[in-house]
Design an enzyme around this catalytic site. Structure first.
Site, PDB file in Angstrom:
ATOM      1  N   GLY A   1     -43.835  -0.656 107.440  1.00 55.19           N
ATOM      2  CA  GLY A   1     -44.174   0.744 107.723  1.00 55.19           C
ATOM      3  C   GLY A   1     -44.327   1.508 106.429  1.00 55.19           C
TER       4      GLY A   1
ATOM      5  CG  ASP B   1     -38.170  -3.089 100.423  1.00 57.11           C
ATOM      6  OD1 ASP B   1     -38.487  -3.624  99.340  1.00 57.11           O
ATOM      7  OD2 ASP B   1     -38.973  -2.469 101.144  1.00 57.11           O
TER       8      ASP B   1
ATOM      9  CE  LYS C   1     -37.555  -2.181 104.139  1.00 58.40           C
ATOM     10  NZ  LYS C   1     -39.011  -2.417 104.311  1.00 58.40           N
TER      11      LYS C   1
ATOM     12  CE  LYS D   1     -44.901  -1.665 103.819  1.00 58.84           C
ATOM     13  NZ  LYS D   1     -44.422  -1.191 102.508  1.00 58.84           N
TER      14      LYS D   1
END
Ligand code: OSB
Ligand code: MG
Length: 372
Positions: free
Chosen positions: A290, A188, A161, A262
């Site tokens: 994360g 992202d 990503k 998350k």
């Protein structure tokens, strides 16, 4: 378990490499840790808030004051059957989910140790290994980014990503795709675009991404539903989903086809499980996000990722990608196949290096109620 005291501390951990998103570059983390002292083994939790209110409105200063003045007093001296029961005790406080999660997750850690079972089993997990992906920040040049991707692919990671923002997006994705036509690739945006960018975002489709994460406003679901109808690429929501009702709205309006969970963002393990279950019922896959956690939060993310519907590789990667020395032992290692093996040991599965944590600690305070 009866909650006798709560210790809150702030530690400073320098990152091995800076991390840049559309909202800025950081070189170190200030991490708040919660220790719950009860009549049984102590439990540890990590707060994912950063020391600036850029990813979310919560940051270290608000977390510290909220725990000190409201959340710790709400749970101190209470006796709980299950860690998840603390959520209702803290419900009078609105928002502050990252602060609440640090306490709730410390309680889950304590409960797992007390029951002498692995945390992942207590959470309802079933996997014996989890698949890992990496999140790679914005670099100073595309060459540097390609070098980093090559290193992570060679290490075995199963999904790449990359962070994007206007000016660091289509060109970057095209370079990656032409060099690696078949890898699982996502991006992202951390809310870097608006609905005026629909034509531009449509051009992301050519890169055959697994998903585009949080393209629009951090608190929006409605406009993401409009955008999703215009794109072939699946949208994944991160920032916008703070509880199970947000997830319901996103899934039922078609604002996303994938969800990033998350545990800190949604207020703790109980709500993370609620979201997992809702998405499973709707056939929407989730993955574990994360927040550049230390080993304590990382171990919790690993445990959560063992639930059945965490069916896409998460942003759960090896300690050494972030830290010279992690605060747990052994540190988190990823196999050459890009997986983390799940241990069958009680609690979160790692030993906490309290001596090292002590050295990294900037401030520390213990809360207890006296005279009761
Ligand atoms: O949006 O997923 C995000 C890190 C900090 C804040 C927000 C995000 C991230 C990451 C890093 O992408 C994931 C990781 O811990 O490696
Ligand atoms: Mg994200």
């Amino acid at each position: 378990m009866k909650i006798d005291a709560i210790t809150l501390r702030e530690m400073r951990l320098p990152l091995v490499h800076f991390f840049e998103t559309s909202f800025g570059r950081i070189h170190e983390r200030h991490i708040l840790l919660v220790t719950v002292h009860s009549d049984g083994p102590e439990g540890w939790g990590e707060c994912v808030a950063d020391n600036a209110p850029f990813y979310s409105s919560e940051w270290t200063a608000t977390v510290w004051e909220t725990i000190k003045h409201y959340l710790a007093p709400a749970v101190l001296n209470r006796t709980l059957d299950r860690a998840g029961d603390c959520a209702s005790l803290m419900a009078r406080v609105r928002g502050h989910r990252m602060a609440k999660a640090a306490i709730e997750n410390a309680l889950w850690d304590a409960e797992a140790k007390q029951r002498n079972i692995p945390l992942w089993k207590l959470l309802g997990g079933t996997r014996s290994e989890i698949e890992c992906g990496v999140s790679i920040g914005i670099q100073d040049s595309i060459e540097q980014l390609l070098d980093k991707i090559a290193i992570e692919l060679a290490a075995g990671y199963r999904r790449i990503k990359v962070k994007v923002k206007p000016g660091w997006d289509l060109n970057v994705l095209e370079c990656i795709r032409s060099r690696w036509p078949a890898i699982l690739l996502s991006c992202d945006a951390n809310s870097a675009y608006t609905l005026d960018d629909i034509e531009h975002l449509r051009r992301f489709d050519a890169s055959r991404l697994l998903m585009i994460e949080q393209p629009l406003w951090h608190d929006d679901i409605y406009c993401h539903a409009k955008l999703q109808r215009e794109l072939k690429t699946a949208i994944c929501l991160d920032e916008s989903i703070t509880n199970v009702r947000d997830a319901m709205q996103a899934v039922e309006t078609g604002a996303c086809r994938i969800l990033n969970v998350k545990v800190g963002r949604v207020g703790g393990f109980s709500e993370a499980i609620n979201i997992h279950d809702l998405c499973a019922a709707h056939g929407v896959p989730v993955w574990c996000g994360g927040m550049l956690e230390s080993g304590i939060g990382r171990a919790h993310n690993i445990a959560l990722s063992t639930l059945q519907n965490f069916s896409l590789p998460g942003d759960v990667s090896a300690s050494q990608r972030y830290w010279k020395e992690d605060v747990i032992e052994p540190e988190v290692k990823v196999s050459p196949q890009g997986t983390i093996a799940i241990q069958d040991v009680p609690g979160a599965g790692y030993r906490i290096r309290t001596d090292l944590i002590e050295k990294l600690t900037l401030r520390k305070e213990t809360f207890r109620t006296t005279g009761k």
